[in-house]
Design a protein around this motif. Structure first.
Motif, short mmCIF file in Angstrom:
data_model
loop_
_atom_site.label_atom_id
_atom_site.label_comp_id
_atom_site.label_asym_id
_atom_site.label_seq_id
_atom_site.Cartn_x
_atom_site.Cartn_y
_atom_site.Cartn_z
N LYS A 36 0.85 -1.09 0.04
CA LYS A 36 -0.10 0.14 0.08
C LYS A 36 0.97 1.17 -0.08
O LYS A 36 1.97 1.27 0.19
CB LYS A 36 -0.88 0.10 1.16
CG LYS A 36 -1.74 -1.17 1.58
CD LYS A 36 -2.93 -1.29 0.46
CE LYS A 36 -3.80 -2.47 0.56
NZ LYS A 36 -4.87 -2.64 -0.48
N ASP A 263 -6.05 -0.78 -6.04
CA ASP A 263 -5.27 -1.73 -5.77
C ASP A 263 -5.50 -3.01 -6.68
O ASP A 263 -5.77 -4.25 -6.33
CB ASP A 263 -5.24 -2.28 -4.43
CG ASP A 263 -4.00 -2.96 -3.83
OD1 ASP A 263 -2.85 -2.82 -4.59
OD2 ASP A 263 -3.99 -3.74 -3.00
N TYR A 293 3.46 -0.64 -5.62
CA TYR A 293 2.25 -0.76 -6.74
C TYR A 293 2.90 -1.21 -7.95
O TYR A 293 2.38 -1.16 -9.27
CB TYR A 293 1.88 0.52 -7.08
CG TYR A 293 0.84 1.01 -5.98
CD1 TYR A 293 -0.25 0.17 -5.50
CD2 TYR A 293 1.43 2.13 -4.98
CE1 TYR A 293 -1.17 0.78 -4.47
CE2 TYR A 293 0.29 2.42 -3.93
CZ TYR A 293 -1.07 1.79 -3.82
OH TYR A 293 -1.70 2.13 -2.54
#
Length: 340
Positions: A36, A263, A293
């Motif tokens: 995250k 996400d 990511y």
């Protein structure tokens, strides 16, 4: 030690390879979701070496193998039998530095046996011996980590594998692909830290200097990208680095911002093919992430004595049946004709 006896011990190990790969893919998917915003990547799960971890962490070591392990003074050659990405070159060129430094108290001795570093990868092998039995049960393993120059460091790929040689001896192998190549220069200070290890209370620390292994290093900056992509993703091969311990490919993955926000970005499976048709995948390829990511991916292949004319990146996605399905429109040919 009798080399033939050692090889026979290795051959007796039964490895359910397909099941291990399936389990690693599940772990990769889980790890991806945990990256995250604001989370620092300490150790990305890796595919190829993850199999080595599973071998040494899941009870596959036979009694013959345990006997072979217990009779050799250096541990590095053992991991070579389990397809470490640089195993052949480590053995042939004797790249590992013998350390043999220890910290001993409270009935437990931590000994760093050997290490190797080339600016991009770091490998450290440790052996623990106890006056009494050592436990690998989840609640007793404790906590350990490695630092560089007294500080935690960022790695794109990292793993630690442990297993028992006998009831009083445990072998441990750390390996890392650093997030940024040559961030620390030619000489570094390494420390292996441990706390409440294998049922023994206390803290252990072994520190030692380590120099970069001697050998050729070549950098290429191809900067090529997929021209059309698949309408969502675009791949750019920013840099290819050849070192004694690996062949490293840094890849930028571009995709719409909304995939960051919800996400739903993809962690691609990769295979790499050189211009001679040699394929690098499974045990010959590690995949990791330098950041969050999946925008900066790092592919690690075995070291190469001869630099190929090109490398072709073949990304794939896992379909509904759990098999890799190549994404042809994202296939990227990386020429290696401009060296820094």
């Amino acid at each position: 030690m009798n080399k033939e006896y050692f090889n026979q011990s290795i051959d007796k190990i039964e490895v359910p390879l397909e099941k291990l790969i399936a389990r690693e893919k599940t772990a990769m998917s889980y790890a991806k979701k945990r990256h995250k915003v604001g989370r620092t990547t300490k150790h990305s799960i890796l595919i190829a070496c993850g199999l080595c971890i599973t071998l040494f962490g899941s009870g596959f070591v036979s009694s013959g193998m345990a006997a072979a392990l217990s009779n050799i003074p250096l541990i590095g050659p053992i991991y070579a039998e389990f397809s470490d990405i640089a195993s052949d070159k480590i053995k042939r060129d004797k790249l590992a530095t013998v350390i043999e430094k220890q910290d001993s108290h409270n009935g437990l001795t931590m000994t760093v046996k050997e290490a190797a570093y080339d600016g991009g990868r770091l490998i450290v092998t440790v052996v623990y011996t106890g006056e009494k039995e050592l436990s690998l049960k989840e609640g007793n393993v404790g906590f350990n980590y490695v630092t560089i120059n007294g500080q935690p460091f960022k790695s794109a790929i990292g793993s630690t594998g442990q297993d028992s040689i006998n009831s009083k001896t445990i072998i441990e192998h750390h390996q890392f692909t650093l997030a940024n190549y040559d961030e620390y220069g030619d000489k570094i200070e390494i420390a292996v830290h441990g706390e409440d290890l294998f049922g023994h209370k206390g803290k252990w620390k072994v520190d030692f200097p380590l120099e970069k292994v001697k050998g050729d290093m070549h950098e290429f900056y191809p900067g090529v990208k997929t021209e059309k992509g698949n309408g969502v993703y675009t791949l750019t091969a920013d840099k290819v680095t050849f070192t004694p311990l690996s062949t490293r490919i840094d890849v930028t993955v571009d995709y719409p911002t909304e995939l960051d926000e919800n996400d739903t970005w993809k962690w691609f499976e990769f295979s790499v093919v050189d211009n001679h048709g040699r394929v690098y995948d499974r045990l010959k390829l590690q995949t990791g992430m330098a950041g969050n990511y999946g925008h900066h991916m790092v592919l690690t292949l075995p070291p190469m004595d001869t630099i190929p004319e090109s490398l072709t990146l073949k990304p794939a996605d896992i379909n509904n049946e759990g098999f890799n399905e190549e994404i042809k429109e994202l296939e990227l040919v990386v020429p290696l004709d401009k060296k820094k």
